[in-house]
Write a protein that holds these residues in place. Sequence first.
Motif, PDB file in Angstrom:
ATOM      1  N   MET A 101       0.824  -1.208   0.000  1.00 30.72           N
ATOM      2  CA  MET A 101       0.000   0.000   0.000  1.00 30.72           C
ATOM      3  C   MET A 101       0.863   1.265   0.000  1.00 30.72           C
ATOM      4  N   ARG A 102       0.343   2.325  -0.628  1.00 29.11           N
ATOM      5  CA  ARG A 102       0.947   3.651  -0.568  1.00 29.11           C
ATOM      6  C   ARG A 102       0.315   4.415   0.588  1.00 29.11           C
ATOM      7  N   ILE A 103       1.090   5.218   1.288  1.00 26.46           N
ATOM      8  CA  ILE A 103       0.608   5.916   2.473  1.00 26.46           C
ATOM      9  C   ILE A 103       0.425   7.404   2.185  1.00 26.46           C
ATOM     10  N   ARG A 104      -0.700   7.945   2.653  1.00 29.62           N
ATOM     11  CA  ARG A 104      -0.970   9.380   2.577  1.00 29.62           C
ATOM     12  C   ARG A 104      -1.511   9.827   3.935  1.00 29.62           C
ATOM     13  N   TYR A 105      -0.979  10.923   4.461  1.00 30.78           N
ATOM     14  CA  TYR A 105      -1.414  11.437   5.758  1.00 30.78           C
ATOM     15  C   TYR A 105      -2.370  12.610   5.566  1.00 30.78           C
ATOM     16  N   MET A 106      -3.399  12.658   6.417  1.00 27.87           N
ATOM     17  CA  MET A 106      -4.418  13.692   6.276  1.00 27.87           C
ATOM     18  C   MET A 106      -5.146  13.852   7.602  1.00 27.87           C
ATOM     19  N   ASP A 107      -5.606  15.056   7.900  1.00 25.49           N
ATOM     20  CA  ASP A 107      -6.411  15.221   9.102  1.00 25.49           C
ATOM     21  C   ASP A 107      -7.841  14.744   8.820  1.00 25.49           C
ATOM     22  N   PRO A 108      -8.589  14.350   9.853  1.00 25.18           N
ATOM     23  CA  PRO A 108      -9.920  13.764   9.641  1.00 25.18           C
ATOM     24  C   PRO A 108     -10.907  14.682   8.922  1.00 25.18           C
ATOM     25  N   VAL A 109     -10.869  15.981   9.222  1.00 21.73           N
ATOM     26  CA  VAL A 109     -11.799  16.914   8.578  1.00 21.73           C
ATOM     27  C   VAL A 109     -11.525  16.998   7.082  1.00 21.73           C
TER      28      VAL A 109
END
Length: 282
Positions: free
Chosen positions: A163-171
């Motif tokens: 899998m490729r990873i991407r970080y993001m805030d929940p909103v």
Amino acid sequence: MNVFIIGVGLIGGSFAIDIKAAFNDAKIFGIDGNPEHLENSVSLGFIDHASDFDQLDQADVVIIAIPVDATVKVLPQVLDQINDDCLVFDVGSTKKKLCKTVEDHPKRRNYLAVHPIAGTEFSGPKAAIANLYRGKTNIICEVEKTAFKLQEKGMEIFSRLGMRIRYMDPVSHDKHIAYVSHLSHISSFMLGKTIIEKEKNERDIFDMAGSGFASTVRLAKSSPAMWAPIFKQNKENVIETLQEYITNLNQFKELMENDKFDQIYQEMENTNYIKTILKGIS
């Protein structure tokens, strides 16, 4: 490694298949409210043992793969049961409400909020397939709130599954996913509804439906039990995207009513840029 999967359908079952292939020491335990699903998953061989919540203290990893409304209720219960070294992650399509629900839980550090962008229109254990997640994006929210050693455990799993990873805030996650996932499902459901209501002869639909129609309406085969709670949890963002979509549909309709087909051509040509954006996605 004891991996407990709550919800042994397409998503949970596919995780089970790939984790068993990637980790020689993995033992997979299944928990599901549907006894038939548990029986099928054991007979298909991707679950080693049927289990229940009382055994979660034996888990090294817990994967929650049930509808998002149920996850909101189940996640705190799971965190109550696990040991201090256990990683818990869910795979739901909404994150804001879920992260808010457990923000003050004593074992919040054991939870990793993730959303693998993968799936098919099918559901249930028999829909589970190998390599569903290979090459797919996995969005992780609030990673800083998860204990570092448990982050590492999760990253090892995701890496071995390709899998490729991407970080993001929940909103931000919930807002963006409303456009690229939730709206497309609503469009597909409503296209299917329109055709069913207008074309009363099922044979006509079957005979005249080409590959374009089949691919566009494919998502209308998805499980309402999964998608209705998603729309409810992400109501505000979904309504916003729907309003913009409806505005574009009305503008297209007005162009046709006024015989402005040159402008229609231009609209379609401009939208062809989506091919560049989505290049490489099958």
